[in-house]
Design a protein around this motif. Sequence first.
Motif, PDB file in Angstrom:
ATOM      1  N   ALA A 141       0.964  -1.568  -0.499  1.00  0.00           N
ATOM      2  CA  ALA A 141      -0.148   0.146   0.080  1.00  0.00           C
ATOM      3  C   ALA A 141       0.535   1.165   0.291  1.00  0.00           C
ATOM      4  O   ALA A 141       0.289   2.314  -0.785  1.00  0.00           O
ATOM      5  CB  ALA A 141      -0.773  -0.005   1.033  1.00  0.00           C
ATOM      6  N   ILE A 142       1.583   1.164   0.704  1.00  0.00           N
ATOM      7  CA  ILE A 142       2.857   2.495   0.856  1.00  0.00           C
ATOM      8  C   ILE A 142       3.923   1.981  -0.572  1.00  0.00           C
ATOM      9  O   ILE A 142       4.532   3.680  -0.587  1.00  0.00           O
ATOM     10  CB  ILE A 142       3.368   2.439   2.560  1.00  0.00           C
ATOM     11  N   HIS A 147       0.016  -0.278  -7.749  1.00  0.00           N
ATOM     12  CA  HIS A 147       0.378  -1.318  -8.290  1.00  0.00           C
ATOM     13  C   HIS A 147      -0.846  -2.443  -6.969  1.00  0.00           C
ATOM     14  O   HIS A 147      -1.101  -3.517  -7.236  1.00  0.00           O
ATOM     15  CB  HIS A 147       1.059  -2.163  -9.272  1.00  0.00           C
ATOM     16  N   TYR A 148      -1.499  -1.805  -5.781  1.00  0.00           N
ATOM     17  CA  TYR A 148      -1.395  -2.375  -5.015  1.00  0.00           C
ATOM     18  C   TYR A 148      -3.045  -3.249  -5.315  1.00  0.00           C
ATOM     19  O   TYR A 148      -2.988  -4.426  -5.170  1.00  0.00           O
ATOM     20  CB  TYR A 148      -2.253  -1.636  -3.797  1.00  0.00           C
ATOM     21  N   TYR A 234       8.710  -3.590   7.038  1.00  0.00           N
ATOM     22  CA  TYR A 234       8.458  -2.345   7.824  1.00  0.00           C
ATOM     23  C   TYR A 234      10.445  -1.679   7.312  1.00  0.00           C
ATOM     24  O   TYR A 234      10.559  -0.358   7.240  1.00  0.00           O
ATOM     25  CB  TYR A 234       9.110  -2.548   8.712  1.00  0.00           C
ATOM     26  N   ALA A 235      11.308  -2.457   7.204  1.00  0.00           N
ATOM     27  CA  ALA A 235      12.420  -2.018   6.605  1.00  0.00           C
ATOM     28  C   ALA A 235      12.261  -1.385   4.979  1.00  0.00           C
ATOM     29  O   ALA A 235      12.953  -0.295   5.142  1.00  0.00           O
ATOM     30  CB  ALA A 235      13.638  -3.002   6.191  1.00  0.00           C
ATOM     31  N   PHE A 236      11.741  -1.986   4.532  1.00  0.00           N
ATOM     32  CA  PHE A 236      11.221  -0.913   2.977  1.00  0.00           C
ATOM     33  C   PHE A 236      10.805  -0.019   3.030  1.00  0.00           C
ATOM     34  O   PHE A 236      10.195   0.834   2.914  1.00  0.00           O
ATOM     35  CB  PHE A 236      10.676  -2.075   2.299  1.00  0.00           C
ATOM     36  N   LEU A 254       2.993   7.037   8.718  1.00  0.00           N
ATOM     37  CA  LEU A 254       3.169   6.756   9.943  1.00  0.00           C
ATOM     38  C   LEU A 254       1.917   6.154  10.542  1.00  0.00           C
ATOM     39  O   LEU A 254       1.784   4.367  10.848  1.00  0.00           O
ATOM     40  CB  LEU A 254       4.247   7.276  10.826  1.00  0.00           C
ATOM     41  N   SER A 255       0.428   7.005  10.158  1.00  0.00           N
ATOM     42  CA  SER A 255      -0.530   6.133  11.232  1.00  0.00           C
ATOM     43  C   SER A 255      -1.530   5.469  10.253  1.00  0.00           C
ATOM     44  O   SER A 255      -1.688   4.663  10.913  1.00  0.00           O
ATOM     45  CB  SER A 255      -1.356   8.121  11.105  1.00  0.00           C
ATOM     46  N   THR A 256      -1.277   5.091   9.223  1.00  0.00           N
ATOM     47  CA  THR A 256      -1.790   3.883   8.002  1.00  0.00           C
ATOM     48  C   THR A 256      -0.804   2.566   9.201  1.00  0.00           C
ATOM     49  O   THR A 256      -1.415   1.452   9.295  1.00  0.00           O
ATOM     50  CB  THR A 256      -1.361   3.807   6.711  1.00  0.00           C
TER      51      THR A 256
END
Length: 325
Positions: A141-142, A147-148, A234-236, A254-256
Amino acid sequence: MILLPCDDIFSLSPADMGRDNQTRVTEFLLLGFSGQSEQEEVLSGLFLCIYLITIIGNLLIVLAIGCDRHLHTPMYFFLANLSCVDICVSSVTIPKMVVNHILGSQSISYAECMTQIYFFITFTNMDGFLLSVMAYDRYNAICCPLHYTMIMRPKLCVLLVAASWVVINLHALLHTLLMRTLTFCSNNAVHHFFCDPYTVLKLSCSNTFINELMVLTEGGLIFMTPFTCIIVSYAFIFSNVLKLPSAHGVRKALSTCGSHLTVVSLFYGAILGVYMRPSSSYSVQDVVATVIFTVVTPLVNPFIYSLRNRDMKRALRKLISDSIV
C-alpha cells in the motif's frame, strides 16, 4: 493419575513396579499463578471479565467489517481474520481456568491437555503469520500504491490466509504428536494456568531430545519466517517514507502502520521475553509475559485498530445504531 492400594504395591514384583513407574498420567494439575485461593479467585474473576470483553470487542470488529462494503479491502479482510484468531486464542486457555475455579478443581485430563497444546500452538502462531501478511499488505500500500489493487487481489489474500492455516496446523500437529510420544511419571503439576508446551515438556521423565531439536529447528523456522517478513517489510516501508517530500505524507504513511506496529511490538515482545530464554530459567515473570500475548493482546487489538481508525469507528457506530433500531 493411576494409583494402587498399599497392599497391592507390596505385592508387586520389581519388574511390575518398574512398569508402573512408567505408567502415563491420566491428568495434569494446573497450579495457576499464586497457589493461594483468595488471589486465584480474584484472578479468575478478572480473566472472565477480560474474556467477555475480548469476545465482544473482536466480534464487533468482524461484524463491522462484514456489514460495511467500504471495508471490504485486503487490510480489513486480514484484520477480520486476526480478530477471529484472537477470539480462539483466548478461548483455548481462559474458559478451562475459570471452570476449574468454579468447580474447585485444578485438574485437566491428559487428552484435554494435548488438545489445549495443539490449539495453543495453532492460534498463537497463526497470529504471527497474520501479522506478517498484514505487514506485507502495508508494504504494498505504501511502496507500490499504483499497483496495489493488482498485487493484493482477493484470490491472493485468500491464498495467503489459507496457506498460513495449512502450514500452522501441520506445525501444531507435529509437535503435539511428538508430545504424545513422551512418558509422564509421578510429576504432573503444571506451574501455569494452562498446558503450556514448554512447561509440560519439562515434566516428562523420558528423553525429550527429539522434541527440543524440533522446537529449535522446525519451530524456530515457523517463528522466524513471519517475524523476518515483518522486519523486512517495515525496513522497506521506512526507507520509502523517508523519501516522501512532505511532512503530511510521512504522518499519513506512519499513521497507516501505527496500529499494526503497536500490536506487533506487544505480541512479539512478550513471546521473545518468554521463549527466547533458557527453559531452566522459566519463572513467574514468564507466566506474566505469556498472559500478555494470550490474554492482553487479544483484548487490546480491537481498541488499537478501532480508536485511531475513522473508517472503523464509522462502521462500528453504524453497526451499533442499526442493531439498536
